[in-house]
Write a protein that holds these residues in place. Structure first.
Motif, PDB file in Angstrom:
ATOM      1  N   ARG A  24       0.825  -1.269  -0.058  1.00 31.90           N
ATOM      2  CA  ARG A  24       0.148   0.019  -0.077  1.00 31.90           C
ATOM      3  C   ARG A  24       0.942   1.289  -0.071  1.00 31.90           C
ATOM      4  NH1 ARG A  24      -5.486  -0.720   1.018  1.00 31.90           N
ATOM      5  NH2 ARG A  24      -5.996  -2.725   2.039  1.00 31.90           N
ATOM      6  N   ALA A  25       1.893   1.355   0.954  1.00 37.93           N
ATOM      7  CA  ALA A  25       2.830   2.358   0.920  1.00 37.93           C
ATOM      8  C   ALA A  25       3.767   2.671  -0.325  1.00 37.93           C
ATOM      9  CB  ALA A  25       3.703   2.123   2.083  1.00 37.93           C
ATOM     10  N   ALA A  26       3.736   1.575  -1.340  1.00 38.85           N
ATOM     11  CA  ALA A  26       4.570   1.805  -2.302  1.00 38.85           C
ATOM     12  C   ALA A  26       3.731   2.203  -3.579  1.00 38.85           C
ATOM     13  CB  ALA A  26       5.236   0.472  -2.946  1.00 38.85           C
ATOM     14  N   GLY A  27       2.047   2.116  -3.348  1.00 39.22           N
ATOM     15  CA  GLY A  27       1.210   2.839  -4.359  1.00 39.22           C
ATOM     16  C   GLY A  27       0.984   1.574  -5.175  1.00 39.22           C
ATOM     17  N   GLU A  28       0.987   0.299  -4.687  1.00 44.00           N
ATOM     18  CA  GLU A  28       0.493  -0.893  -5.621  1.00 44.00           C
ATOM     19  C   GLU A  28      -1.043  -0.839  -5.599  1.00 44.00           C
ATOM     20  OE1 GLU A  28       2.212  -2.833  -7.508  1.00 44.00           O
ATOM     21  OE2 GLU A  28       4.187  -2.058  -7.058  1.00 44.00           O
ATOM     22  N   ARG A  29      -1.671  -1.428  -6.557  1.00 46.50           N
ATOM     23  CA  ARG A  29      -3.047  -1.560  -6.483  1.00 46.50           C
ATOM     24  C   ARG A  29      -3.853  -2.967  -6.180  1.00 46.50           C
ATOM     25  NH1 ARG A  29      -5.650   2.130  -9.099  1.00 46.50           N
ATOM     26  NH2 ARG A  29      -7.222   0.735 -10.069  1.00 46.50           N
ATOM     27  N   LEU A  30      -3.061  -4.055  -6.194  1.00 46.48           N
ATOM     28  CA  LEU A  30      -3.607  -5.285  -5.598  1.00 46.48           C
ATOM     29  C   LEU A  30      -2.483  -6.225  -5.455  1.00 46.48           C
ATOM     30  CD1 LEU A  30      -3.799  -7.594  -8.094  1.00 46.48           C
ATOM     31  CD2 LEU A  30      -5.516  -5.737  -8.900  1.00 46.48           C
ATOM     32  N   ILE A  31      -2.899  -7.537  -4.827  1.00 50.37           N
ATOM     33  CA  ILE A  31      -1.974  -8.496  -4.527  1.00 50.37           C
ATOM     34  C   ILE A  31      -2.834  -9.560  -4.875  1.00 50.37           C
ATOM     35  CG2 ILE A  31      -0.696  -9.985  -2.884  1.00 50.37           C
ATOM     36  CD1 ILE A  31      -0.316  -7.153  -1.173  1.00 50.37           C
ATOM     37  N   PHE A  32      -2.307 -10.658  -5.533  1.00 53.70           N
ATOM     38  CA  PHE A  32      -2.870 -12.056  -5.549  1.00 53.70           C
ATOM     39  C   PHE A  32      -2.071 -12.964  -5.256  1.00 53.70           C
ATOM     40  CE2 PHE A  32      -0.495 -12.164  -9.299  1.00 53.70           C
ATOM     41  CZ  PHE A  32      -0.370 -13.620  -9.849  1.00 53.70           C
ATOM     42  N   LEU A  33      -2.720 -14.179  -5.349  1.00 48.18           N
ATOM     43  CA  LEU A  33      -1.861 -15.465  -4.520  1.00 48.18           C
ATOM     44  C   LEU A  33      -2.732 -16.544  -5.272  1.00 48.18           C
ATOM     45  CD1 LEU A  33      -3.455 -16.605  -2.019  1.00 48.18           C
ATOM     46  CD2 LEU A  33      -2.447 -14.674  -0.781  1.00 48.18           C
ATOM     47  N   VAL A  34      -2.029 -17.924  -4.980  1.00 48.48           N
ATOM     48  CA  VAL A  34      -2.790 -18.935  -5.038  1.00 48.48           C
ATOM     49  C   VAL A  34      -2.479 -19.822  -3.720  1.00 48.48           C
ATOM     50  CG1 VAL A  34      -2.735 -21.160  -6.341  1.00 48.48           C
ATOM     51  CG2 VAL A  34      -1.931 -19.176  -7.640  1.00 48.48           C
ATOM     52  N   LEU A  69      -6.220  -9.346  -3.244  1.00 48.89           N
ATOM     53  CA  LEU A  69      -6.504  -8.423  -2.131  1.00 48.89           C
ATOM     54  C   LEU A  69      -6.420  -7.155  -3.003  1.00 48.89           C
ATOM     55  CD1 LEU A  69      -6.882  -7.753   0.824  1.00 48.89           C
ATOM     56  CD2 LEU A  69      -4.218  -7.600   0.796  1.00 48.89           C
ATOM     57  N   PRO A  70      -7.614  -6.525  -2.981  1.00 52.40           N
ATOM     58  CA  PRO A  70      -7.443  -5.144  -3.784  1.00 52.40           C
ATOM     59  C   PRO A  70      -6.829  -4.071  -2.633  1.00 52.40           C
ATOM     60  CG  PRO A  70      -9.793  -5.765  -3.547  1.00 52.40           C
ATOM     61  CD  PRO A  70      -8.881  -6.830  -2.783  1.00 52.40           C
ATOM     62  N   LEU A  71      -5.928  -3.302  -2.950  1.00 47.01           N
ATOM     63  CA  LEU A  71      -5.462  -2.439  -2.230  1.00 47.01           C
ATOM     64  C   LEU A  71      -5.938  -0.825  -2.675  1.00 47.01           C
ATOM     65  CD1 LEU A  71      -1.638  -3.486  -2.524  1.00 47.01           C
ATOM     66  CD2 LEU A  71      -3.088  -4.189  -0.529  1.00 47.01           C
ATOM     67  N   VAL A  72      -6.692  -0.864  -3.613  1.00 41.83           N
ATOM     68  CA  VAL A  72      -7.452   0.313  -4.086  1.00 41.83           C
ATOM     69  C   VAL A  72      -8.924  -0.262  -4.406  1.00 41.83           C
ATOM     70  CG1 VAL A  72      -7.597   2.090  -5.860  1.00 41.83           C
ATOM     71  CG2 VAL A  72      -5.274   1.247  -4.878  1.00 41.83           C
ATOM     72  N   GLU A  73      -9.895   0.465  -3.965  1.00 42.43           N
ATOM     73  CA  GLU A  73     -11.122   0.034  -4.086  1.00 42.43           C
ATOM     74  C   GLU A  73     -11.501  -0.137  -5.457  1.00 42.43           C
ATOM     75  OE1 GLU A  73     -14.648  -1.369  -3.058  1.00 42.43           O
ATOM     76  OE2 GLU A  73     -13.041  -0.635  -1.644  1.00 42.43           O
TER      77      GLU A  73
END
Length: 171
Positions: free
Chosen positions: A106-116, A149-153
């Motif tokens: 979030r602090a780095a301005g990323e928009r989302l994280i995904f995983l398996v 996981l959306p980091l931005v709505e």
């Protein structure tokens, strides 16, 4: 006795690499190299500034890595591996590592994280399934285990396509 308060959480450094590999081997075994998530990790290096280790008495007991990729034309981070030594599991270190990685992203301005991964573990941390085929992995994967996981709505609404190295994304 191990207490989470006795664990130090630090950004990953080069001297942690061997311990991280050993923990991943211990946690996932040699079969991990055949997984689709490993194909993604082969595409691009993880971001050390967004990856963390857990240390107990100076020894690495767990780690989490985030790898910058793109899904279609959408920049994303793939989480993994997340691994904790068996004798330290189920005591909160893995979830603490996940929260650190999320805050750093979030602090780095990323928009989302995904995983398996396993929905019962990750859904309480805010991860949710995506419609099958939304994220196309470079190999077979159980689509029910692809979580975001959306980091931005609303960031997950933009997803569609194959996972690829981020550097190939055109503006």
């Amino acid at each position: 006795m191990f207490l989470l308060s006795d664990v130090r959480f630090l950004p990953e450094a080069p001297e942690h690499s061997a311990a991280i590999e050993a923990i991943a081997d211990e946690a996932f075994g040699p079969g991990r190299f055949a997984r689709a998530a490993e194909r993604v990790r082969e595409m691009a290096p993880h971001a050390a500034a967004l990856s963390f280790v857990a240390l107990f008495e100076g020894t690495v007991i767990g780690s989490v890595r985030l790898t910058p990729v793109a899904i279609g034309n959408v920049p994303a981070l793939m989480l993994g591996p997340l691994a904790v030594r068996p004798s330290f599991k189920n005591r909160g270190a893995g979830k603490a590592l996940m929260r650190l990685a999320e805050r750093a992203a979030r602090a780095a301005g990323e928009r989302l994280i995904f995983l398996v991964g396993d929905p019962p573990y990750y859904e309480p941390l805010g991860y949710r399934p995506v419609p099958p085929g939304t994220i196309v992995m470079p190999g077979p994967v159980d689509q029910r285990r692809v979580l975001v996981l959306p980091l931005v709505e609303g960031a997950e609404a933009e997803l569609a396509g194959a996972v690829q190295p981020r550097r190939q994304v055109s503006a």
